[in-house]
Design a protein around this motif. Structure first.
Motif, mmCIF file in Angstrom:
data_model
loop_
_atom_site.group_PDB
_atom_site.id
_atom_site.type_symbol
_atom_site.label_atom_id
_atom_site.label_comp_id
_atom_site.label_asym_id
_atom_site.label_seq_id
_atom_site.Cartn_x
_atom_site.Cartn_y
_atom_site.Cartn_z
ATOM 1 N N SER A 19 14.257 -11.165 24.073
ATOM 2 C CA SER A 19 13.235 -12.002 23.437
ATOM 3 C C SER A 19 12.169 -11.157 22.744
ATOM 4 O O SER A 19 11.065 -11.620 22.489
ATOM 5 N N SER A 20 12.491 -9.904 22.439
ATOM 6 C CA SER A 20 11.513 -9.021 21.806
ATOM 7 C C SER A 20 11.388 -9.319 20.311
ATOM 8 O O SER A 20 12.244 -9.963 19.709
ATOM 9 N N TRP A 21 10.296 -8.847 19.729
ATOM 10 C CA TRP A 21 10.103 -8.866 18.284
ATOM 11 C C TRP A 21 10.230 -7.446 17.767
ATOM 12 O O TRP A 21 9.852 -6.473 18.460
ATOM 13 N N LEU A 22 10.749 -7.317 16.539
ATOM 14 C CA LEU A 22 11.002 -6.010 15.950
ATOM 15 C C LEU A 22 10.351 -5.935 14.567
ATOM 16 O O LEU A 22 10.501 -6.858 13.759
ATOM 17 N N LEU A 23 9.623 -4.844 14.324
ATOM 18 C CA LEU A 23 9.036 -4.590 13.011
ATOM 19 C C LEU A 23 9.907 -3.547 12.315
ATOM 20 O O LEU A 23 10.029 -2.417 12.796
ATOM 21 N N VAL A 24 10.541 -3.931 11.216
ATOM 22 C CA VAL A 24 11.488 -3.076 10.501
ATOM 23 C C VAL A 24 10.838 -2.581 9.215
ATOM 24 O O VAL A 24 10.288 -3.377 8.441
ATOM 25 N N VAL A 25 10.902 -1.260 8.979
ATOM 26 C CA VAL A 25 10.278 -0.645 7.800
ATOM 27 C C VAL A 25 11.325 0.187 7.066
ATOM 28 O O VAL A 25 12.083 0.945 7.685
ATOM 29 N N ARG A 26 11.374 0.031 5.740
ATOM 30 C CA ARG A 26 12.229 0.887 4.905
ATOM 31 C C ARG A 26 11.323 1.629 3.931
ATOM 32 O O ARG A 26 10.667 1.022 3.090
ATOM 33 N N THR A 40 17.296 4.473 11.845
ATOM 34 C CA THR A 40 18.717 4.417 11.502
ATOM 35 C C THR A 40 18.831 4.322 9.982
ATOM 36 O O THR A 40 18.373 3.347 9.379
ATOM 37 N N GLY A 41 19.375 5.353 9.350
ATOM 38 C CA GLY A 41 19.433 5.397 7.895
ATOM 39 C C GLY A 41 18.033 5.413 7.306
ATOM 40 O O GLY A 41 17.171 6.188 7.722
ATOM 41 N N ASP A 42 17.792 4.532 6.336
ATOM 42 C CA ASP A 42 16.472 4.442 5.701
ATOM 43 C C ASP A 42 15.511 3.539 6.464
ATOM 44 O O ASP A 42 14.361 3.376 6.057
ATOM 45 N N TYR A 43 15.976 2.929 7.559
ATOM 46 C CA TYR A 43 15.166 1.949 8.287
ATOM 47 C C TYR A 43 14.598 2.550 9.576
ATOM 48 O O TYR A 43 15.277 3.306 10.276
ATOM 49 N N GLU A 90 0.818 -1.218 0.000
ATOM 50 C CA GLU A 90 0.000 0.000 0.000
ATOM 51 C C GLU A 90 0.847 1.260 0.000
ATOM 52 O O GLU A 90 0.511 2.260 -0.651
ATOM 53 N N PHE A 91 1.991 1.222 0.728
ATOM 54 C CA PHE A 91 2.811 2.434 0.869
ATOM 55 C C PHE A 91 4.106 2.356 0.074
ATOM 56 O O PHE A 91 4.943 3.253 0.182
ATOM 57 N N GLY A 92 4.288 1.313 -0.722
ATOM 58 C CA GLY A 92 5.513 1.189 -1.495
ATOM 59 C C GLY A 92 6.728 1.046 -0.615
ATOM 60 O O GLY A 92 7.814 1.560 -0.939
ATOM 61 N N ALA A 93 6.590 0.349 0.498
ATOM 62 C CA ALA A 93 7.673 0.185 1.465
ATOM 63 C C ALA A 93 8.141 -1.267 1.491
ATOM 64 O O ALA A 93 7.497 -2.163 0.936
ATOM 65 N N ASP A 94 9.281 -1.496 2.112
ATOM 66 C CA ASP A 94 9.761 -2.840 2.419
ATOM 67 C C ASP A 94 9.638 -3.027 3.926
ATOM 68 O O ASP A 94 9.902 -2.090 4.691
ATOM 69 N N ALA A 95 9.266 -4.221 4.368
ATOM 70 C CA ALA A 95 9.068 -4.433 5.805
ATOM 71 C C ALA A 95 9.371 -5.875 6.170
ATOM 72 O O ALA A 95 9.195 -6.796 5.358
ATOM 73 N N TRP A 96 9.841 -6.054 7.401
ATOM 74 C CA TRP A 96 10.186 -7.378 7.918
ATOM 75 C C TRP A 96 9.798 -7.445 9.394
ATOM 76 O O TRP A 96 9.884 -6.456 10.124
ATOM 77 N N LEU A 97 9.405 -8.625 9.826
ATOM 78 C CA LEU A 97 9.174 -8.891 11.244
ATOM 79 C C LEU A 97 10.298 -9.813 11.703
ATOM 80 O O LEU A 97 10.444 -10.930 11.191
ATOM 81 N N LEU A 98 11.106 -9.341 12.663
ATOM 82 C CA LEU A 98 12.288 -10.071 13.112
ATOM 83 C C LEU A 98 12.207 -10.376 14.598
ATOM 84 O O LEU A 98 11.582 -9.636 15.363
ATOM 85 N N THR A 99 12.880 -11.444 15.011
ATOM 86 C CA THR A 99 13.147 -11.644 16.433
ATOM 87 C C THR A 99 14.413 -10.873 16.787
ATOM 88 O O THR A 99 15.154 -10.432 15.902
ATOM 89 N N ALA A 100 14.679 -10.731 18.087
ATOM 90 C CA ALA A 100 15.904 -10.032 18.502
ATOM 91 C C ALA A 100 17.155 -10.811 18.112
ATOM 92 O O ALA A 100 18.252 -10.241 18.071
ATOM 93 N N THR A 101 17.013 -12.104 17.827
ATOM 94 C CA THR A 101 18.151 -12.885 17.349
ATOM 95 C C THR A 101 18.323 -12.773 15.839
ATOM 96 O O THR A 101 19.224 -13.392 15.263
ATOM 97 N N GLY A 102 17.447 -12.014 15.171
ATOM 98 C CA GLY A 102 17.592 -11.761 13.747
ATOM 99 C C GLY A 102 16.906 -12.748 12.840
ATOM 100 O O GLY A 102 17.097 -12.701 11.620
ATOM 101 N N VAL A 103 16.096 -13.644 13.393
ATOM 102 C CA VAL A 103 15.344 -14.589 12.559
ATOM 103 C C VAL A 103 14.143 -13.862 11.953
ATOM 104 O O VAL A 103 13.391 -13.187 12.663
ATOM 105 N N CYS A 104 13.967 -13.981 10.643
ATOM 106 C CA CYS A 104 12.865 -13.299 9.954
ATOM 107 C C CYS A 104 11.601 -14.134 10.068
ATOM 108 O O CYS A 104 11.543 -15.276 9.591
#
Length: 502
Positions: free
Chosen positions: A220-227, A203-206, A160-174
């Motif tokens: 043990s948090s989850w992170l939603l990353v948007v570019r 941080t930068g574009d993210y 919808e917004f022309g963005a890239d996004a990922w849901l990650l664990t704090a250990t970096g697993v997508c």
């Protein structure tokens, strides 16, 4: 609203002195007015800064003033023409040098008129954003109720917004997100999120948003990353903030399902849990993990920290079966074509900023079958032993099939137990009925490479007592401990007994 919206208001007569199309699409979040030579205390990121240029005396003044504004991340400088009749060329040059948009305000237009008009438009925009946000959140919740997965919702919002996004664990697993993120970028994003004072963090574009509990249990948090680099960034981040709230509900459901599995494994043991989860033909790897203090003020490893460690490990190794065993966490995961040790080193190193004074001791077995799982657990447990008061934050030790003992640990448990009983059964029976101390003496004798004198010194008995006991062992087992092959049989049988006791 955008800076370009202000320029489109013909009644104000504002002119652009520096700024390309991308610069003019910057959002205006607030306004402020200052004529202080150092404006940093009075401005903030996203501001449209109005200045009458009272501070201007030289080109050096212009460069310093604009440099401060650019460093603070303001949207643009609106310079008034009333005092000097026009905006000086050195102010324009400074804005070009520091890539800060510059507009001029005619002498007959007071700053207050522009600010009032901006305030009215921004208030309307905020109301629109609020209403749009509520409608979007309602649609997201309805989609969840209809059974849509978080992967689908993430993809729809990104599209919808022309963005890239990922849901990650704090250990970096997508957990969700199609486009690949390289490991170095994941390292940087997780470190930035875990060391940030608050989220969202850019941080930068993210931009990184928290999912659920925020940073209370950061490891043990989850992170939603948007570019997102195009226009409409503020609306985009609003939408992903609403998605983060919905993802938190999805996380609660996943955690509930995982706790149910954990309760079953805790009740039956990791071996039984693995037998239920994995086919007998699968090659398996066992991981044993402990938390240890790495700082004198770290305090004891509490039950909460042990449960947190379990969650972190399960996040780092999706699809694993886990159980708590005293002060350790035991996991089993399918190991075909997977370097578990390498994965754990990379992924667990990411949570070091959230370690809170404790480190991790990890032991990883070689691949095994369900039949030899108990031996693999014993091997991983030995590798996870703490070897110092102040170890490094994360230590991962991996068993290698480069010794007879490691090879023996991969033998099915039943065969290994039968072997130990056939070799040392008479010795065990003798000690049980006579308290003869044969088995402890044998262990020390082998550890001392067959030295009578060192064995006697180690266990504080006479040399002849050692000779008598070892002779008794040889008679009961039918093994000659001066022969390498017989000595190896006895050593492996002893090792099997220790694996049974682990």
């Amino acid at each position: 609203m955008l800076l370009q919206d202000l320029l489109d208001d013909a009644e104000l007569g504002i002119r652009v002195l520096h700024g390309d199309r991308a610069m003019l699409d910057r959002p205006v979040l607030r306004t402020c007015t200052t004529d202080m030579p150092d404006p940093t205390r009075y401005v903030s990121a996203g501001s449209l800064v109005f200045s009458g240029l009272v501070w201007h005396k030289s080109a050096e003044d212009s460069d310093l003033f604009v440099k401060h504004l650019a460093r603070m991340g303001v949207t643009a400088l609106a310079a008034g023409e009333a005092l000097l009749g026009a905006v000086p060329d050195d102010v324009v040059a400074a804005c070009i040098r520091h890539r800060l948009p510059l507009v001029s305000v005619p002498a007959d237009v007071p700053f207050s008129r522009i600010i009032e008009r901006l305030t009215a438009r921004m208030s309307g925009a905020r109301m629109d954003r609020l209403q749009n946000g509520l409608a979007r959140q309602r649609r997201l919740l309805e989609a969840v109720a209809d059974g849509r997965s978080i992967d689908d919702l993430l993809a729809r919002t990104a599209s919808e917004f022309g963005a890239d996004a990922w849901l990650l664990t704090a250990t970096g697993v997508c957990l969700a997100g199609d486009e690949h993120l390289d490991e170095d970028t994941v390292d940087h994003l997780v470190e930035s999120a875990l060391t940030a004072e608050r989220l969202p963090h850019t941080t930068g574009d993210y931009t990184v948003l928290s999912v659920g509990a925020g940073l209370r249990d950061r490891a043990s948090s989850w992170l939603l990353v948007v570019r997102h680099t195009g226009p409409g960034r503020a609306d985009c981040l609003d939408a992903f903030g609403e998605l983060a709230a919905v993802a938190a509900l999805d996380r609660v459901r996943r955690d509930e399902r995982r706790r149910s599995t954990w309760d079953t494994c805790d009740a039956t043991g990791v071996v039984a849990g693995a037998a239920t989860a994995f086919d007998a033909s699968r090659r398996l790897v066992t991981v044993v993990a402990r938390r240890v203090p790495v700082h004198p003020r770290a305090g004891v490893v509490t039950t909460d920290r042990l449960h947190s460690l379990r969650a972190v490990l399960c996040d780092a190794l999706p699809g694993s079966v886990s159980a708590l065993d005293g002060d350790r966490v035991v996991l089993t995961v399918a190991g075909e074509n997977t370097d578990v040790g390498m994965l754990l080193r990379r992924r667990l190193s990411r949570i070091v900023p959230a370690s809170e004074g404790t480190g991790l001791r990890i032991g990883v077995s070689a691949t095994c079958t369900l039949g030899s799982l108990a031996g693999a657990i014993a091997t991983a447990t030995a590798l996870a032993a703490d070897d110092g008061d102040l170890p490094e934050p994360v230590s991962v030790r991996v068993a290698a099939m480069d010794s007879a003992a490691e090879l023996f640990s991969a033998v099915p448990d039943r065969l290994r137990h039968d072997f130990a009983r056939r070799v040392l059964g008479p010795v065990l029976d003798h000690d049980l009925s006579n308290d003869g101390g044969l088995l402890p003496t044998l262990e020390v004798f082998l550890a001392c490479s067959g030295s009578w004198r060192r064995t006697a010194d180690r266990i504080h008995v006479h040399l002849n007592t050692v000779r008598y006991r070892i002779g008794k062992v040889e008679k009961l087992t039918g093994r000659d401990l001066s022969r390498l092959d017989d000595k190896l049989d006895v050593y492996l049988a002893l090792r099997s007994l220790h694996m049974q006791q682990s």
